[in-house]
Design a protein around this motif. Structure first.
Motif, PDB file in Angstrom:
ATOM      1  N   LYS A  83     -33.987  -5.691  55.165  1.00 14.48           N
ATOM      2  CA  LYS A  83     -32.935  -5.829  56.168  1.00 14.48           C
ATOM      3  C   LYS A  83     -33.159  -4.924  57.385  1.00 14.48           C
ATOM      4  O   LYS A  83     -32.744  -5.236  58.484  1.00 14.48           O
ATOM      5  N   ASN A  84     -33.844  -3.789  57.162  1.00 12.89           N
ATOM      6  CA  ASN A  84     -34.028  -2.822  58.238  1.00 12.89           C
ATOM      7  C   ASN A  84     -35.348  -3.086  58.957  1.00 12.89           C
ATOM      8  O   ASN A  84     -36.335  -2.358  58.789  1.00 12.89           O
ATOM      9  N   TYR A  85     -35.376  -4.134  59.736  1.00  9.33           N
ATOM     10  CA  TYR A  85     -36.572  -4.493  60.491  1.00  9.33           C
ATOM     11  C   TYR A  85     -36.197  -4.961  61.887  1.00  9.33           C
ATOM     12  O   TYR A  85     -35.113  -5.524  62.102  1.00  9.33           O
ATOM     13  N   PHE A  86     -37.108  -4.721  62.830  1.00 10.81           N
ATOM     14  CA  PHE A  86     -36.854  -5.116  64.215  1.00 10.81           C
ATOM     15  C   PHE A  86     -38.152  -5.547  64.875  1.00 10.81           C
ATOM     16  O   PHE A  86     -39.231  -5.040  64.560  1.00 10.81           O
ATOM     17  N   PHE A  87     -38.028  -6.498  65.798  1.00 15.32           N
ATOM     18  CA  PHE A  87     -39.165  -7.003  66.554  1.00 15.32           C
ATOM     19  C   PHE A  87     -39.020  -6.618  68.019  1.00 15.32           C
ATOM     20  O   PHE A  87     -37.907  -6.510  68.537  1.00 15.32           O
ATOM     21  N   MET A  88     -40.159  -6.442  68.681  1.00 11.70           N
ATOM     22  CA  MET A  88     -40.141  -6.177  70.111  1.00 11.70           C
ATOM     23  C   MET A  88     -39.998  -7.494  70.869  1.00 11.70           C
ATOM     24  O   MET A  88     -40.842  -8.384  70.728  1.00 11.70           O
ATOM     25  N   ALA A  89     -38.934  -7.636  71.613  1.00 12.45           N
ATOM     26  CA  ALA A  89     -38.703  -8.868  72.371  1.00 12.45           C
ATOM     27  C   ALA A  89     -39.846  -9.102  73.353  1.00 12.45           C
ATOM     28  O   ALA A  89     -40.191  -8.222  74.145  1.00 12.45           O
ATOM     29  N   GLY A  90     -40.459 -10.283  73.252  1.00  5.84           N
ATOM     30  CA  GLY A  90     -41.553 -10.625  74.145  1.00  5.84           C
ATOM     31  C   GLY A  90     -42.895 -10.069  73.736  1.00  5.84           C
ATOM     32  O   GLY A  90     -43.904 -10.315  74.399  1.00  5.84           O
ATOM     33  N   GLY A  91     -42.933  -9.293  72.640  1.00  3.49           N
ATOM     34  CA  GLY A  91     -44.182  -8.749  72.136  1.00  3.49           C
ATOM     35  C   GLY A  91     -44.894  -7.864  73.157  1.00  3.49           C
ATOM     36  O   GLY A  91     -44.261  -7.230  74.015  1.00  3.49           O
ATOM     37  N   LEU A  92     -46.222  -7.821  73.067  1.00  2.00           N
ATOM     38  CA  LEU A  92     -47.012  -7.007  73.991  1.00  2.00           C
ATOM     39  C   LEU A  92     -46.752  -7.414  75.437  1.00  2.00           C
ATOM     40  O   LEU A  92     -46.650  -6.564  76.328  1.00  2.00           O
ATOM     41  N   LYS A  93     -46.635  -8.716  75.658  1.00  2.00           N
ATOM     42  CA  LYS A  93     -46.382  -9.201  77.021  1.00  2.00           C
ATOM     43  C   LYS A  93     -45.086  -8.605  77.568  1.00  2.00           C
ATOM     44  O   LYS A  93     -45.030  -8.153  78.717  1.00  2.00           O
ATOM     45  N   GLY A  94     -44.040  -8.586  76.746  1.00  2.00           N
ATOM     46  CA  GLY A  94     -42.768  -8.007  77.166  1.00  2.00           C
ATOM     47  C   GLY A  94     -42.883  -6.516  77.439  1.00  2.00           C
ATOM     48  O   GLY A  94     -42.277  -5.994  78.382  1.00  2.00           O
ATOM     49  N   TYR A  95     -43.691  -5.847  76.615  1.00  2.00           N
ATOM     50  CA  TYR A  95     -43.911  -4.400  76.784  1.00  2.00           C
ATOM     51  C   TYR A  95     -44.585  -4.115  78.126  1.00  2.00           C
ATOM     52  O   TYR A  95     -44.168  -3.220  78.873  1.00  2.00           O
ATOM     53  N   LEU A  96     -45.624  -4.870  78.446  1.00  2.00           N
ATOM     54  CA  LEU A  96     -46.352  -4.656  79.701  1.00  2.00           C
ATOM     55  C   LEU A  96     -45.479  -4.995  80.909  1.00  2.00           C
ATOM     56  O   LEU A  96     -45.518  -4.311  81.936  1.00  2.00           O
ATOM     57  N   GLU A  97     -44.682  -6.065  80.777  1.00  2.00           N
ATOM     58  CA  GLU A  97     -43.814  -6.462  81.895  1.00  2.00           C
ATOM     59  C   GLU A  97     -42.698  -5.450  82.124  1.00  2.00           C
ATOM     60  O   GLU A  97     -42.200  -5.310  83.240  1.00  2.00           O
ATOM     61  N   ALA A  98     -42.306  -4.730  81.053  1.00  2.03           N
ATOM     62  CA  ALA A  98     -41.255  -3.715  81.197  1.00  2.03           C
ATOM     63  C   ALA A  98     -41.758  -2.497  81.952  1.00  2.03           C
ATOM     64  O   ALA A  98     -40.961  -1.696  82.457  1.00  2.03           O
ATOM     65  N   ASN A  99     -43.092  -2.343  82.029  1.00  2.00           N
ATOM     66  CA  ASN A  99     -43.708  -1.259  82.802  1.00  2.00           C
ATOM     67  C   ASN A  99     -43.111   0.109  82.436  1.00  2.00           C
ATOM     68  O   ASN A  99     -42.655   0.873  83.283  1.00  2.00           O
ATOM     69  N   LEU A 100     -43.147   0.408  81.146  1.00  2.00           N
ATOM     70  CA  LEU A 100     -42.522   1.645  80.662  1.00  2.00           C
ATOM     71  C   LEU A 100     -43.344   2.892  80.975  1.00  2.00           C
ATOM     72  O   LEU A 100     -42.825   4.004  80.950  1.00  2.00           O
ATOM     73  N   GLY A 101     -44.636   2.710  81.215  1.00  2.00           N
ATOM     74  CA  GLY A 101     -45.477   3.860  81.483  1.00  2.00           C
ATOM     75  C   GLY A 101     -45.934   4.523  80.188  1.00  2.00           C
ATOM     76  O   GLY A 101     -45.535   4.127  79.090  1.00  2.00           O
ATOM     77  N   PRO A 102     -46.759   5.552  80.265  1.00  2.00           N
ATOM     78  CA  PRO A 102     -47.274   6.228  79.080  1.00  2.00           C
ATOM     79  C   PRO A 102     -46.140   6.843  78.254  1.00  2.00           C
ATOM     80  O   PRO A 102     -45.133   7.314  78.804  1.00  2.00           O
ATOM     81  N   SER A 103     -46.307   6.829  76.932  1.00  2.00           N
ATOM     82  CA  SER A 103     -45.315   7.467  76.064  1.00  2.00           C
ATOM     83  C   SER A 103     -46.024   8.467  75.161  1.00  2.00           C
ATOM     84  O   SER A 103     -47.269   8.535  75.118  1.00  2.00           O
ATOM     85  N   GLU A 104     -45.263   9.250  74.437  1.00  2.00           N
ATOM     86  CA  GLU A 104     -45.854  10.248  73.532  1.00  2.00           C
ATOM     87  C   GLU A 104     -46.609   9.597  72.379  1.00  2.00           C
ATOM     88  O   GLU A 104     -47.335  10.263  71.643  1.00  2.00           O
ATOM     89  N   TYR A 105     -46.454   8.278  72.212  1.00  2.00           N
ATOM     90  CA  TYR A 105     -47.098   7.590  71.100  1.00  2.00           C
ATOM     91  C   TYR A 105     -48.407   6.903  71.499  1.00  2.00           C
ATOM     92  O   TYR A 105     -49.068   6.292  70.673  1.00  2.00           O
ATOM     93  N   ASP A 106     -48.780   6.981  72.784  1.00  2.00           N
ATOM     94  CA  ASP A 106     -50.014   6.341  73.248  1.00  2.00           C
ATOM     95  C   ASP A 106     -51.220   7.274  73.044  1.00  2.00           C
ATOM     96  O   ASP A 106     -51.090   8.480  73.015  1.00  2.00           O
TER      97      ASP A 106
END
Length: 275
Positions: A252-275
């Motif tokens: 039950k405790n699961y989540f997906f990233m909306a739009g996948g990698l494409k959505g991530y790149l389009e969000a233009n979040l920039g570098p994070s501590e996890y990269d």
């Protein structure tokens, strides 16, 4: 004065008329949905078949599911064979089928906005394979109309209450920003893209890699360790099929990233501590 028998007869008559009206409405609504195929204008030369005709002709048809093996294993039309259009041997396998079987070949994929079945039919025609058409209503429309002739995770008939609706889907989607914010010690991050889709790598310090058909072991580990699952794919489509497996496993405790990698790149979040 109206007799009791006449009252009963009139009631039955009205009831029958009402039931016929409901049936007509349902059939009309489904037919109306069925003719709204946004890709037919683009693929005007591709012959199509309705779900009613296909159901009547199932035993005299070679039904080819052109999606990935994982999608096929999750949900498919009964007695269909799986030949992914992305497989290099797609035409070779079709030709072998045609050599031994002269029945009409019908291709299908996910639904009215999925072009794979049209492309498969077009490709077959160009290679001289005759007697082909596409069932462009797709697997979801088919399952809702004919659950007795569909297979969900090995189960048939398909219980329609086990089909994942938009509400359940949306409840497990996170925006790319919220997805990153949810990463922590109590979460397992998994990239389920196929190897040929991993030209861009993100969240390298925390991501585990497992294609959608090899993820079961990680799901069970996360469940055992009480970890939330944070999963992403290429464009947000592969996770739709994975959700059936997660629900079947009782996660039950699961989540997906909306739009996948494409959505991530389009969000233009920039570098994070996890990269």
């Amino acid at each position: 004065m109206i007799k009791k028998g006449e009252i009963f007869s009139r009631f039955i008559g009205l009831l029958c008329i009402s039931l016929m009206s409901v049936i007509f409405f349902v059939q009309t609504a489904f037919s109306a949905d069925e003719i709204q195929f946004p890709l037919r204008d683009k693929y005007r030369d591709i012959p199509t078949i309705s779900h009613q005709d296909l159901y009547r002709q199932l035993d005299s048809t070679v039904l080819v599911d052109v999606r990935s093996k994982y999608e096929f294993d999750t949900l498919h039309i009964k007695n269909a064979v799986n030949i992914s259009i992305s497989n290099a041997g797609f035409i070779t396998r079709l030709m072998k089928i045609r050599e031994r079987d002269l029945r009409p070949i019908v291709f299908y994929c996910n639904g009215i906005t999925c072009a794979k079945s049209y492309k498969a039919c077009d490709k077959a025609v160009k290679f001289g394979i005759k007697g082909v058409s596409t069932f462009d209503l797709g697997i979801f429309g088919w399952t809702k109309a004919h659950p007795d002739a569909a297979v969900l995770l090995g189960e048939s008939p398909v219980p329609l209450d086990k089909l994942i609706d938009d509400d359940l889907r949306q409840a497990h989607l996170l925006t790319p920003a919220d997805f990153v914010a949810a990463i922590g010690k109590k979460a397992m991050v998994i990239d389920i893209r196929e190897h040929f889709q991993r030209d861009v790598i993100i969240l390298t310090k925390v991501t585990r890699v497992a294609s959608s058909d090899k993820i079961l072991g990680l799901i069970k580990k996360a469940k055992k360790d009480g970890l939330a699952l944070l999963i992403y794919d290429a464009v947000g489509k592969q996770t739709r099929w994975l959700q059936y497996l997660l629900e079947k496993e009782g996660v039950k405790n699961y989540f997906f990233m909306a739009g996948g990698l494409k959505g991530y790149l389009e969000a233009n979040l920039g570098p994070s501590e996890y990269d």
